[in-house]
Design an enzyme around this catalytic site. Sequence first.
Site, mmCIF file in Angstrom:
data_model
loop_
_atom_site.group_PDB
_atom_site.id
_atom_site.type_symbol
_atom_site.label_atom_id
_atom_site.label_comp_id
_atom_site.label_asym_id
_atom_site.label_seq_id
_atom_site.Cartn_x
_atom_site.Cartn_y
_atom_site.Cartn_z
ATOM 1 N N GLY A 1 0.833 -1.204 0.000
ATOM 2 C CA GLY A 1 0.000 0.000 0.000
ATOM 3 C C GLY A 1 0.861 1.244 0.000
ATOM 4 O O GLY A 1 2.003 1.233 -0.484
ATOM 5 N N SER A 2 0.328 2.310 0.569
ATOM 6 C CA SER A 2 1.026 3.590 0.522
ATOM 7 C C SER A 2 2.200 3.602 1.503
ATOM 8 O O SER A 2 2.243 2.825 2.468
ATOM 9 C CB SER A 2 0.058 4.717 0.903
ATOM 10 O OG SER A 2 -0.282 4.588 2.266
ATOM 11 N N GLY B 1 2.656 2.029 5.286
ATOM 12 C CA GLY B 1 3.796 1.160 5.592
ATOM 13 C C GLY B 1 4.612 1.664 6.766
ATOM 14 O O GLY B 1 5.140 0.882 7.568
ATOM 15 N N GLU C 1 5.690 -3.572 0.800
ATOM 16 C CA GLU C 1 5.713 -3.207 -0.629
ATOM 17 C C GLU C 1 4.957 -1.898 -0.735
ATOM 18 O O GLU C 1 3.735 -1.884 -0.769
ATOM 19 C CB GLU C 1 4.983 -4.248 -1.475
ATOM 20 C CG GLU C 1 5.587 -5.628 -1.473
ATOM 21 C CD GLU C 1 6.871 -5.713 -2.254
ATOM 22 O OE1 GLU C 1 7.297 -4.704 -2.860
ATOM 23 O OE2 GLU C 1 7.467 -6.798 -2.238
#
Length: 511
Positions: free
Chosen positions: A242-243, A247, A264
């Site tokens: 995600g963003s 994260g 990721e």
Amino acid sequence: MTTTALPTADDLQAQARSALERCGVDLDLLTGEQTSHSPINGETLANLSWTSADEVDACVARARDAFAIWRDTPAPARGALVRRLGALLMEHKADIATLVSLEVGKITSEALGEVQEMIDVCDFAVGLSRQLYGRTMPSERPGHRLMETWHPLGVVGVISAFNFPVAVWSWNTAIALVCGDPVVWKPSETAPLSALACNAVLQQAIAEAAAPANLSQVVIGGADVGQRLVDHQDVALISATGSTRMGQAVGQRVAARFGRCLLELGGNNAAIVTPSADLDLTVRGIVFAAAGTAGQRCTTMRRVIVHESVLDDLAKRLTSVYERLPIGDPTTDGTLVGPLIGGSAYQAMTAALGQAQDEGGKVLVGGERQLADAASDAYYVQPAVVQMPQQTQIVTRETFAPVLYLIPYTDLDEALSLNNAVPQGLSSSIFTEDQAEAERFMSAAGSDCGLVNVNIGTSGAEIGGAFGGEKETGGGRESGSDAWRTYMRRATNTVNYSGELPLAQGVDFSV
Ligand code: UN1
């Protein structure tokens, strides 16, 4: 070029229901207080009820029970389950792809490609189930053996994003299952139906294999559900996509409890176009990477760092292709650009284009909203190309929409530093016919990204390689190569068969 009509809510709902039914999802689940929408027409796709945060605890407890059985199941037998999952995904390829298109607006070809990626990672994982190799090392002591063994890690929590609503789950789940780990999946709240379909298909494989049902569970809900999973002491690994903002929060919370994290996050992927580049191939590579998936991949190309001698030619060619991009209903043959996921993506795109112009940029093509008359809550846009005087502030940010910035350079060193001068480090490309340039780009002093490509775009990676990136992208690696190690724990074993007790480092401790 745009299509003019969009499908009705009734039509999309009927398609979703029949795809779900064929995948084995109980249609009684489609009631509840939460409404999900299709970005294709902005209308209601389904109603569902969400999992509460408290229910997450029970899911994790059940997953731990499944772990106790699964970790003792031989790895090749675990692989057989994943082989069956791959075969069932093949059978349901069209149904799952339909759900992906309906929920996130992918064009049919890319939605089918996403399911193919799931089948591919199952193949990879099946082979891996006989190759979870540990090393043996020479011991410094006579009559000793030194080796390492890889053991199942524990419950894996998967948090996935809307843009690859099913493939990212499969990268994690296929590998986790052969590694001996159960999975609790929190899909994007935008794509719950695709998640229910995948889980139903895996449940069929699990039942046929007489494996524990709780190897796979789905928790559908909002941020509170994700947070409970992230904070749970019994979740050994959190794999989150995600963003960067998400994260950062997840990484800190998991670190606070000494859990393991695989992140990721955002990308701000560039291509360098050198004077020797084959421009026909370059344009094709750029357009797929920049406008494909309506600019909503983490690997989407967002920057082109182009030598000043080819800038005008490249800008002209890109503009003419962008003007002809078929935009519209993603399930119609011939469409290449479907809708954005929603209104906030459109607003982010508009704001980015405004800021780019304030910073001296010139919009060469795109940015206009399309089909607003046909569906006022669906957000179709003409992908944009913006020529920038240099790499300004807006260019260093990831805007999750189809905006491509062109930035001129004069020598390769400058291009390399521009490539690396952003906070993100996921994917990168160079288009060149000059081998020395390609080698420099791939060298230690070249691109600082996790994916470094030559003469192809930044997106569309195969599953055989490890996928992920550096810096604000989070450092995690998923899918192929040795990414499996993150899903296992390593034990180093020293075995003494000498009958003596020599100590390492020559230490003398005789009593
Ligand atoms: C993502 O956008 O989250 O390389 C993943 C690609 C795909 C995966 C993208 N295989 O574009």
